[in-house]
Enzyme design. Sequence first.
Site, PDB file in Angstrom:
ATOM      1  CE1 TYR A  64      -3.272  -2.311   5.989  1.00 20.20           C
ATOM      2  CE2 TYR A  64      -3.023  -0.096   5.382  1.00 20.20           C
ATOM      3  CZ  TYR A  64      -3.413  -1.652   5.092  1.00 20.20           C
ATOM      4  OH  TYR A  64      -3.405  -1.723   3.709  1.00 20.20           O
TER       5      TYR A  64
ATOM      6  CE  LYS B  50      -0.228  -4.657   2.936  1.00 20.13           C
ATOM      7  NZ  LYS B  50      -0.619  -5.756   2.500  1.00 20.13           N
TER       8      LYS B  50
ATOM      9  CB  THR C 196      -0.977  -0.049   1.239  1.00 25.11           C
ATOM     10  OG1 THR C 196      -1.402   1.394   1.361  1.00 25.11           O
ATOM     11  CG2 THR C 196      -0.318  -0.355   2.511  1.00 25.11           C
ATOM     12  CG  ASP C 197      -1.011   4.873  -1.087  1.00 27.59           C
ATOM     13  OD1 ASP C 197      -1.727   4.261  -0.053  1.00 27.59           O
ATOM     14  OD2 ASP C 197      -1.578   6.128  -1.715  1.00 27.59           O
ATOM     15  CD  GLU C 198      -2.962   3.563   4.439  1.00 28.27           C
ATOM     16  OE1 GLU C 198      -3.184   3.707   5.597  1.00 28.27           O
ATOM     17  OE2 GLU C 198      -4.257   3.474   3.684  1.00 28.27           O
TER      18      GLU C 198
END
Length: 339
Positions: free
Chosen positions: A153, A157, A125-127
């Site tokens: 989260y 990741k 994810t870009d997060e």
Amino acid sequence: MTIIVTGGAGFIGSNFIYYQLREHPQDRIICLDSLTYAGNLSTLEPIMKERNFRFEKIDITDRKAVHQIFEEEEPQVVVNFAAESHVDRSIEDPEVFLRTNVLGTAVLMDACRKFGIKRYHQVSTDEVYGDLPLDRPDLFFTEETPIHTSSPYSASKASADLLVQAYHRTYDLPVTISRCSNNYGPYHFPEKLIPLMIANALQDKPLPVYGTGENVRDWLYVEDHCKAIDLIIREGTVGEIYNVGGHNEMANIDIVKLICKELGKPESLITYVTDRKGHDMRYAIDPTKIHNELGWLPQTKFEDGIKKTVQWYLEHRTWWETIISGEYQNYYEKMYGNR
Ligand code: NAD
Ligand code: TYD
């Protein structure tokens, strides 16, 4: 070829399975999913009996069960979607995020090492890049942007991504990683912004916008993400990371107003509630690499994608009404009751 798809009963994984079966009917798909609150077998019902599809209820942290499937199916490719995926839940209870997102990734890659594989693909994810300020619209996440996480989260990741890179360097495992921006579309679990607002608006319930609603996300129609992963597993370079996003930044409040408009509901349903802890301000992906190397471009414009999505939720009321009539009620009360 045989592809193991983990987390295929969830939002993006199920869309990916449908995409694969349509675009590559000669391939065989084995879906492993432990059916957590976010997994929904009814989503896969239409293909359960297809001869080139197999579903197994397996937890990716269960080493023995994972190894047995590898032994039986001898997959060439693994695409790992299985994850705990909701930031708000990670703030309430991080542990399961570490177990599934980090340990689960290691278990899958250990199986790949033991049985041999052509490609292990990690859906990230870009997060993992943290967030960008609102007053610097010139800044975007590239594959070189340092990892700088905000929530349990995103930290889980990012940990998984580091492990994937370590398995490549140490064991020469043929890996790729994709880091995509926020997805929307069919089968999106109604705890996330867009489906939650659609479901609430259809029930004339308040639309809970966190903080001021100015936070910006970079939205991509789910099928465009599926196409990107498909290209990466077939044509991407081993060891590489690919950012995926369609330059479609929108403030949360504008999305919610648009949903009201599409459904003919009054904006008076909008209710500003206490902000999320550590709330990331802005995500924005620079997709130059995947465009230049693999020719990927998003096909669905946001104005079309959001119309299709709203229409899907109107036509599939049973799908989401079944979800929100169960355990979801307790979740909603806990998260929004006193907000
Ligand atoms: P989701 O929550 O809708 O689905 C997750 C699926 O994984 C569910 O079917 C669940 O049952 C399954 N699962 C959870 N724990 C498992 C375990 N231990 N073993 C086996 N299966 C398990 O998630 P999603 O939105 O479809 O996201 C899929 C992947 O894409 C995730 O890795 C997520 O981090 C990533 N991602 C999501 C977005 C987004 O906007 N939703 C954007 C970028 C990346
Ligand atoms: P979400 O769909 O949870 O995705 P992510 O946090 O992974 O980007 O949330 C998208 C944005 O919408 C985020 O800025 C938080 C906000 N949001 C609300 O304002 N209200 C809500 O009820 C939810 C679920 C999210």
